[in-house]
Design an enzyme around this catalytic site. Structure first.
Site, PDB file in Angstrom:
ATOM      1  CG  ASP A  21      41.796  36.337  36.066  1.00  8.66           C
ATOM      2  OD1 ASP A  21      41.360  35.864  37.137  1.00  8.66           O
ATOM      3  OD2 ASP A  21      41.529  37.482  35.673  1.00  8.66           O
ATOM      4  CG  ASN A  69      45.080  35.515  45.066  1.00 17.20           C
ATOM      5  OD1 ASN A  69      45.740  34.782  44.327  1.00 17.20           O
ATOM      6  ND2 ASN A  69      44.341  36.514  44.583  1.00 17.20           N
TER       7      ASN A  69
END
Length: 243
Positions: A21, A69
Site C-alpha cells: 500500500d 480496485n
C-alpha cells in the site's frame, strides 16, 4: 512456563505476504501522477523478491490488484494493467535465472487476453524453479476466492465426487487458489493503514501481522530484515497455551 510468558522462537517465517500500500500517495507527495508511484512500487517488488531467499523466506505473496480496485479511475486501471503486462515481459528472464517460480491467484476472467497469455507464459517458464515462490494476487479478493472455491466444492458434492458429511475445515483449502501453497506465517502491510483489505482471509487465520508506516516504494530490504527480526521473537500458539 506460565501461559502468559513469551518464549523466544528463532525460526523465521517460511511464507511472507505483502499488502503493498502507498504507491499512489508516494507519487502525490512528490507532485507526480499516481501511476509513477505504481512504477516505483514495481521496482521495489524486484528488490524484495530478490532478498527473500537470502533472508530465509521461501514463499512471497504480493497483493497487486484487488477485485475492488476496478473502482479506481479508468486511466489508473488501464495504466496498472499496462504495468502488469510490462512487468511480466521485462522480468520473466530475470525471475527464471534467479530460480523464482511465479504463480498467480485471483479471478482471471475479467483480465484482458494479452495479460492472461503473459501470465500463462511466465507460470510455465518458471514452473521448475524452487529457490523462491512468488505468488501475485491479481484481480484477487478473499471473499471472492472463498465464493469461487465453494462453488467448485458444491459441484463436486452435486456430482457425487464429495460426501458432504466428510467435509471438514481441511476440505475447503483444497479448492482455494492457494491450494498448493503453505499458509502465510507473516503478513506485512505498508503505508500506515491497519486493515487486511480482503486479503488471504482463510489462509491468514493464524498469521502474524505487521502494520508499518513506510510507503511501499520506500520499503527496503533493511526494513524487511527488521520485521523478520521481530517475528523471530514472537511465540505462535495457534490457540494453545505454553506449559
Amino acid at each position: 512456563m506460565p501461559a502468559d510468558t513469551k518464549s523466544s522462537d528463532t525460526t523465521g517465517p517460511r511464507h511472507v505476504a505483502f499488502i503493498m500500500d502507498g504507491n499512489g500517495r508516494w507519487a502525490e507527495m512528490r507532485g507526480r501522477p499516481r501511476l509513477l508511484g505504481h512504477r516505483a512500487g514495481a521496482r521495489r517488488v524486484r528488490e524484495i523478491v530478490e532478498s527473500c531467499p537470502d533472508l530465509g523466506v521461501e514463499y512471497c505473496t504480493i497483493f497487486a490488484f484487488s477485485t475492488e480496485n476496478w473502482k479506481r479511475t479508468q486511466a489508473e486501471v488501464s495504466g496498472l494493467m499496462s504495468l502488469f503486462r510490462r512487468y511480466i515481459q521485462t522480468e520473466a528472464q530475470t525471475l527464471l535465472k534467479q530460480g523464482t517460480r511465479v504463480r498467480f491467484i485471483g479471478d482471471r476472467l475479467r483480465l484482458d487476453a494479452k495479460l492472461r497469455g503473459l501470465m500463462d507464459m511466465i507460470e510455465a517458464l518458471t514452473a521448475h524453479n524452487t529457490r523462491c515462490h512468488l505468488t501475485i494476487a491479481l484481480n484477487y479478493g478473499g471473499r471472492d476466492e472463498v465464493a469461487r472455491a465453494t462453488k467448485r466444492l458444491a459441484r463436486d458434492v452435486a456430482d457425487g465426487r464429495l460426501d458432504p458429511d466428510a467435509i471438514t475445515d481441511q476440505t475447503l483449502p483444497r479448492y482455494l487458489d492457494t491450494h498448493v501453497l503453505p499458509d502465510p506465517d507473516l503478513v506485512i502491510r505498508t503505508s500506515g493503514e491497519a486493515r487486511i483489505s480482503n486479503f488471504l482471509l482463510w489462509q491468514s487465520a493464524y498469521a502474524e501481522y505487521e502494520f508499518v508506516d513506510t510507503l511501499w516504494p520506500d520499503f527496503t530490504r533493511e526494513k524487511l530484515e527488521e520485521i523478520l527480526g521481530r517475528y523471530g521473537g514472537r511465540e505462535r500458539r495457534f490457540g494453545g497455551v505454553t506449559i
